[in-house]
Motif scaffolding. Sequence first.
Motif, PDB file in Angstrom:
ATOM      1  N   HIS A 123      -3.139 -23.116  -3.871  1.00 48.08           N
ATOM      2  CA  HIS A 123      -4.019 -22.441  -2.919  1.00 48.08           C
ATOM      3  C   HIS A 123      -3.661 -20.968  -2.812  1.00 48.08           C
ATOM      4  N   GLN A 124      -2.365 -20.657  -2.763  1.00 49.21           N
ATOM      5  CA  GLN A 124      -1.919 -19.267  -2.702  1.00 49.21           C
ATOM      6  C   GLN A 124      -2.378 -18.510  -3.944  1.00 49.21           C
ATOM      7  N   ILE A 125      -2.206 -19.117  -5.110  1.00 44.67           N
ATOM      8  CA  ILE A 125      -2.602 -18.454  -6.352  1.00 44.67           C
ATOM      9  C   ILE A 125      -4.110 -18.281  -6.405  1.00 44.67           C
ATOM     10  N   MET A 134      -5.959  -9.999  -8.307  1.00 44.85           N
ATOM     11  CA  MET A 134      -4.624  -9.813  -8.848  1.00 44.85           C
ATOM     12  C   MET A 134      -4.507 -10.471 -10.219  1.00 44.85           C
ATOM     13  N   SER A 135      -3.811  -9.814 -11.121  1.00 41.85           N
ATOM     14  CA  SER A 135      -3.598 -10.371 -12.457  1.00 41.85           C
ATOM     15  C   SER A 135      -2.503 -11.431 -12.412  1.00 41.85           C
ATOM     16  N   VAL A 136      -2.396 -12.198 -13.497  1.00 41.94           N
ATOM     17  CA  VAL A 136      -1.351 -13.209 -13.590  1.00 41.94           C
ATOM     18  C   VAL A 136       0.030 -12.569 -13.460  1.00 41.94           C
ATOM     19  N   THR A 137       0.207 -11.406 -14.072  1.00 43.03           N
ATOM     20  CA  THR A 137       1.494 -10.700 -13.990  1.00 43.03           C
ATOM     21  C   THR A 137       1.793 -10.262 -12.568  1.00 43.03           C
ATOM     22  N   GLU A 192       4.967 -11.523 -10.170  1.00 44.27           N
ATOM     23  CA  GLU A 192       5.909 -10.609  -9.523  1.00 44.27           C
ATOM     24  C   GLU A 192       5.930 -10.826  -8.015  1.00 44.27           C
ATOM     25  N   GLU A 193       4.743 -11.010  -7.423  1.00 42.51           N
ATOM     26  CA  GLU A 193       4.640 -11.184  -5.973  1.00 42.51           C
ATOM     27  C   GLU A 193       5.318 -12.475  -5.526  1.00 42.51           C
ATOM     28  N   MET A 194       5.128 -13.545  -6.291  1.00 44.14           N
ATOM     29  CA  MET A 194       5.659 -14.848  -5.906  1.00 44.14           C
ATOM     30  C   MET A 194       7.042 -15.112  -6.481  1.00 44.14           C
TER      31      MET A 194
END
Length: 210
Positions: A154-156, A164-167, A171-173
Amino acid sequence: MIRVLVVDDHTIFRSGVGRLLQDEPDMRIAAEAQNGAEALEQVRGHAFDVVLLDINMEGRSGLEVLASMRALARCPPVLVLSMYPEEQYALVAVQAGASGYLAKDSEPAELVRAIRTIAGGGQYLSARMSGRVQDQLRGLDDRPPHQRLSVREHQIMLMTIRGMSVTDIAEEMMISVKTVSTHRANLLAKLGLGSTAELVLYAVRQGLVH
């Protein structure tokens, strides 16, 4: 005295909560934060009895901030607030570790009641939602696909919808790009979707974003 931290990116809302609680003899606004970074800094440095956390903020969403708070050694109970209906996010918030969920259009008296309940160690959901969430947790109801996602999926999903990109998400998570890609593929499969564009359209149609 119930010490409350208000986390919301709208100054008017924070001020409104402050005016509401100033009439309550057993609670006070101990601090405010307008984003996730400020909220985490406050929780690390001070003791609070309840955190009021907006789910829809600029930058990191409330669910992402909640996950970071839960990872801290000392995490106060969190009441998630949102402009979105409880049907959309209450279950996800509870599964993510929130002690309660309340829509922002609830009556002021209900917010006060929720704060007292959570500060006392309880869990708060509106009477209308409590039974539904319990059914959902037991898997007894016919939920829409997005409510069957895991908390991380859900967050993703929310971060992907924000562009937001996968990269960037990795980095955020603080997880690997491969892990993000796997979760993203899984959530798209669960929703029966084939692309980010379809995901955004799905989110709009389901009222997950404005």
